[in-house]
Write an enzyme that holds these catalytic residues in place. Structure first.
Site, PDB file in Angstrom:
ATOM      1  N   LEU A 181       3.797  -5.829  -1.736  1.00  0.00           N
ATOM      2  CA  LEU A 181       4.616  -4.766  -1.495  1.00  0.00           C
ATOM      3  C   LEU A 181       3.953  -3.666  -0.466  1.00  0.00           C
ATOM      4  O   LEU A 181       4.716  -3.023   0.275  1.00  0.00           O
ATOM      5  CB  LEU A 181       5.447  -4.243  -2.571  1.00  0.00           C
ATOM      6  CG  LEU A 181       6.197  -5.133  -3.541  1.00  0.00           C
ATOM      7  CD1 LEU A 181       6.650  -4.411  -4.858  1.00  0.00           C
ATOM      8  CD2 LEU A 181       7.315  -5.778  -2.791  1.00  0.00           C
ATOM      9  N   GLY A 182       2.743  -3.587  -0.836  1.00  0.00           N
ATOM     10  CA  GLY A 182       1.981  -2.659  -0.080  1.00  0.00           C
ATOM     11  C   GLY A 182       0.469  -2.377  -0.681  1.00  0.00           C
ATOM     12  O   GLY A 182       0.020  -3.138  -1.513  1.00  0.00           O
ATOM     13  N   GLY A 213      -3.037   0.024  -0.575  1.00  0.00           N
ATOM     14  CA  GLY A 213      -3.692   1.485  -0.249  1.00  0.00           C
ATOM     15  C   GLY A 213      -5.277   1.389  -0.614  1.00  0.00           C
ATOM     16  O   GLY A 213      -5.663   0.470  -0.768  1.00  0.00           O
ATOM     17  N   GLY A 227      -6.147   0.180  -4.110  1.00  0.00           N
ATOM     18  CA  GLY A 227      -5.705  -1.295  -4.773  1.00  0.00           C
ATOM     19  C   GLY A 227      -4.527  -1.745  -4.066  1.00  0.00           C
ATOM     20  O   GLY A 227      -4.247  -1.240  -2.893  1.00  0.00           O
ATOM     21  N   VAL A 280       0.075  -3.245  -4.461  1.00  0.00           N
ATOM     22  CA  VAL A 280       1.111  -3.151  -5.347  1.00  0.00           C
ATOM     23  C   VAL A 280       1.894  -4.688  -5.150  1.00  0.00           C
ATOM     24  O   VAL A 280       1.805  -5.118  -3.740  1.00  0.00           O
ATOM     25  CB  VAL A 280       2.134  -2.241  -4.896  1.00  0.00           C
ATOM     26  CG1 VAL A 280       3.376  -2.341  -5.930  1.00  0.00           C
ATOM     27  CG2 VAL A 280       1.572  -0.860  -5.353  1.00  0.00           C
ATOM     28  N   LYS A 301       1.096  -2.520  -9.799  1.00  0.00           N
ATOM     29  CA  LYS A 301      -0.104  -1.833  -9.272  1.00  0.00           C
ATOM     30  C   LYS A 301      -1.582  -2.300  -9.745  1.00  0.00           C
ATOM     31  O   LYS A 301      -1.999  -1.798 -10.788  1.00  0.00           O
ATOM     32  CB  LYS A 301       0.082  -0.139  -9.007  1.00  0.00           C
ATOM     33  CG  LYS A 301      -0.915   0.423  -8.391  1.00  0.00           C
ATOM     34  CD  LYS A 301      -0.693   1.945  -8.526  1.00  0.00           C
ATOM     35  CE  LYS A 301      -1.644   3.085  -7.710  1.00  0.00           C
ATOM     36  NZ  LYS A 301      -1.343   4.589  -8.165  1.00  0.00           N
ATOM     37  N   ASP A 351       2.201  16.607  -5.962  1.00  0.00           N
ATOM     38  CA  ASP A 351       2.150  16.070  -4.686  1.00  0.00           C
ATOM     39  C   ASP A 351       3.656  15.594  -4.205  1.00  0.00           C
ATOM     40  O   ASP A 351       3.809  14.494  -3.834  1.00  0.00           O
ATOM     41  CB  ASP A 351       1.227  15.067  -4.782  1.00  0.00           C
ATOM     42  CG  ASP A 351       0.942  14.241  -3.155  1.00  0.00           C
ATOM     43  OD1 ASP A 351       1.138  15.077  -2.203  1.00  0.00           O
ATOM     44  OD2 ASP A 351       0.686  13.063  -3.340  1.00  0.00           O
TER      45      ASP A 351
END
Length: 239
Positions: free
Chosen positions: A29-30, A32, A35, A37, A52, A145
């Protein structure tokens, strides 16, 4: 050496359950800095979740990761992403959360031709966001954040939202009026002035970020937008 320190720090969390025994991993899914996801299916319940996966050797701030796990695991609010499970082995930390199908608030903003929401839409978004923040603050947690990229809608047709990403979240002392939080956290344009300067601050920094978001939704522009990061910080301080 870093991996050895991480293993020692997470020793109490390491268990016999493996990610493959509990979940069937699916599409990515993504990805970064620390790591990726993936979508996954819980083998016991059949629920679709998000996993994640963080390589322990790449974790530079172990205390922050442990804090994220501890805080997110205890959050239970309709407008906050739920952490379902955490699995730790010698190489990876797997944080399992609910899967949210919709887009980020940021994407919904830029999809608008004038980048603005109606007053009714803004009120609906802000009501949910402030309920989530109120819940966190009642439980002595500051998100630190809050920004449109960390707010996601349930699906593309829904206005129900969730506050996500508790990587910078921190517990605070509610009896300390000056504030028990330290260290710079947050994202440029959304960070409160007291967070920029050295010293302590309190959970009200989250409310500044909420105010910036409301301003953007109604006007289509940022209240503090300098030509450089330093210029933006100067505008925030003066504001």
């Amino acid at each position: 050496l870093l991996a050895q320190e991480a293993l020692k720090s997470f020793a109490r969390r390491t268990g016999t359950r493996t990610i493959s025994s509990q979940y069937a991993l699916g599409n990515e899914l993504g990805r970064g800095r620390f790591g990726r996801v993936q979508e996954a299916t819980c083998k016991l319940t059949g629920d679709i979740v998000a996993v994640k996966t963080i390589p322990i050797a790449k974790v530079y701030d172990l205390a922050m990761l442990e804090r994220e796990i501890d805080i997110s695991s205890n959050i239970n609010h309709k407008n906050c992403m739920k952490t379902i499970d955490t699995l730790v082995n010698r190489r990876y930390v797997h944080i399992i959360t609910e899967k949210i199908e919709g887009e980020e608030l940021f994407d919904r903003i830029v999809d608008r031709s004038d980048y603005t929401f109606t007053e009714q839409e803004t009120a609906f978004v802000m009501h949910q966001l402030l309920e989530a923040v109120e819940y966190l603050h009642i439980n002595n947690v500051a998100h630190r954040d809050i920004k449109p990229e960390n707010i996601m809608f349930e699906n593309t047709d829904s206005w129900k939202l969730s506050l996500i990403d508790f990587g910078m979240a921190s517990e605070f002392d509610p009896n300390n009026r000056i504030g028990s939080l330290t260290g710079q956290a947050g994202s440029p344009s959304y960070v409160a002035p007291e967070v920029i300067d050295p010293g302590t601050y309190n959970n009200k920094a989250d409310l500044w970020s909420c105010g910036v978001i409301m301003y953007i939704l109604l006007s289509g522009s940022s209240p503090f937008a300098g030509k450089t990061a330093d210029a933006t910080m100067d505008l925030i301080k003066s504001g």
